[in-house]
Design an enzyme around this catalytic site. Structure first.
Site, PDB file in Angstrom:
ATOM      1  N   HIS A   1       0.822  -1.229   0.000  1.00 21.87           N
ATOM      2  CA  HIS A   1       0.000   0.000   0.000  1.00 21.87           C
ATOM      3  C   HIS A   1       0.851   1.273   0.000  1.00 21.87           C
ATOM      4  O   HIS A   1       0.312   2.366  -0.179  1.00 21.87           O
ATOM      5  CB  HIS A   1      -0.929   0.040   1.217  1.00 21.87           C
ATOM      6  CG  HIS A   1      -1.989  -1.018   1.205  1.00 21.87           C
ATOM      7  ND1 HIS A   1      -2.828  -1.210   0.123  1.00 21.87           N
ATOM      8  CD2 HIS A   1      -2.353  -1.939   2.144  1.00 21.87           C
ATOM      9  CE1 HIS A   1      -3.658  -2.222   0.399  1.00 21.87           C
ATOM     10  NE2 HIS A   1      -3.382  -2.679   1.608  1.00 21.87           N
TER      11      HIS A   1
ATOM     12  N   HIS B   1      -6.328  -7.292  -0.475  1.00 19.06           N
ATOM     13  CA  HIS B   1      -6.412  -5.854  -0.737  1.00 19.06           C
ATOM     14  C   HIS B   1      -5.572  -5.500  -1.959  1.00 19.06           C
ATOM     15  O   HIS B   1      -4.505  -6.071  -2.167  1.00 19.06           O
ATOM     16  CB  HIS B   1      -5.912  -5.056   0.473  1.00 19.06           C
ATOM     17  CG  HIS B   1      -6.622  -5.372   1.740  1.00 19.06           C
ATOM     18  ND1 HIS B   1      -6.139  -6.301   2.650  1.00 19.06           N
ATOM     19  CD2 HIS B   1      -7.798  -4.911   2.235  1.00 19.06           C
ATOM     20  CE1 HIS B   1      -6.996  -6.387   3.669  1.00 19.06           C
ATOM     21  NE2 HIS B   1      -8.005  -5.560   3.438  1.00 19.06           N
TER      22      HIS B   1
END
Length: 309
Positions: free
Chosen positions: A125, A164
């Site tokens: 991320h 994710h």
């Protein structure tokens, strides 16, 4: 030739608040299962300390310094609602950077066939100049750029099967056609990126989102239809895996129902592609996975498959 495990006690020193899913116990669970006699043949090395210059392959140097300066002497500092740094976080993050570069070095030199980096904090991320989603530095992006800079690798494929989407890796390589980023992930889910039409400036980003409730059949179809043929056509010189295990059916942070056999299957498929274009070179880097039992069993299936090279 064998599989290399990169690990280090420093990864336990990145401390998060009580109840935070990204916790030191994740590494303890992995360490425990990889102590089993099935894994005796693993080459094991401690992650070296990475350099600011290595981290700066994926991030502006000013941002790397900003993270260093934010590390508290005591207690915890929040970067955002999810992302926390503790006194041991810098050391852990830099061992992560050093560890993935070491893995690339050994795989590129042919000392080992492939490597698994059991590191934290995770990385996918982390955008060019933003830490988020439990992540400080983008480890797989550092590894890809290190392979290019240090070893003259021309094409790197990154496959991210975390539940994710790896918005950070996509951000870093959006305009870099020498790196293909591919991802399966639950959508909608944090961080909200990863739609099929996000293809990068040079069509080297491939997103294959899954829906809540999907399981192994849908995951394997997404891989076989959308992702594996694209990686094959790209003919990478190195395959890097963003190995998040939070699409496991036990995981509290997602609603995808993968089992250990799915992780073994996708690992073998990526190894097959690496065999055809990259002399078998695969570097796998831990991302998510927050149910300790699901994480440990999935890592075991993944590493066991890597060891069959």
């Amino acid at each position: 030739m064998s599989t290399l495990l990169i690990h280090h006690p420093s990864f336990l020193e990145h401390v998060t608040p009580i109840g935070h899913p990204e916790r030191p116990d994740r590494i303890r669970a992995i360490d425990r299962i990889l102590e089993h006699e099935r894994f005796q043949a693993l080459e094991r090395e401690q992650a070296p300390v990475g350099t600011i210059e290595q981290a700066a392959l994926a991030h502006p140097e000013a941002f790397v310094q900003e993270i260093k300066d934010a590390v508290p002497e005591t207690g915890l500092t929040r970067i955002d609602a999810d992302t926390v740094i503790s006194p041991g976080s810098w050391k852990a993050a830099m061992r992560g950077v050093g560890g993935v570069c070491q893995a690339v070095d050994e795989v590129m030199a042919g000392k080992v066939k492939n490597a698994f980096c059991a590191i934290r904090p995770p990385g996918h991320h982390a955008e060019k100049d933003r830490a988020m989603g439990f992540c400080l530095f983008n480890n797989v992006a550092v590894a890809a750029r290190w392979a290019k800079k240090q070893h003259g690798v021309e094409r790197v494929a990154i496959m991210d099967f975390d539940v994710h989407h790896g918005n950070g890796t996509q951000d870093i390589f959006w305009s870099d056609t020498s790196v293909m980023y591919t991802s399966t992930h639950q959508m909608p889910l944090y961080p909200g990126t990863g739609a099929v039409n996000e293809t990068g400036a040079g069509n080297t980003i491939v997103n294959a989102p899954l829906r809540a409730g999907d399981g192994g059949a849908e995951f394997r179809e997404a891989m076989e239809v959308a992702i594996l043929p694209r990686i094959e056509d790209f003919r990478p010189d190195l395959v890097i895996i963003s190995a998040g295990f939070d699409a496991h059916h036990r995981d509290p942070l997602g609603q995808i129902n993968l089992v250990e056999a799915d992780y073994a299957w996708v690992t073998a498929k990526l190894m097959d592609i690496a065999d055809r274009s990259a002399n078998g070179r695969v570097v796998s880097v831990l991302e998510g996975g927050y149910d300790l039992e699901g994480l440990a069993k999935s890592v075991a299936a993944h590493v066991m498959t890597l060891m069959k090279a």
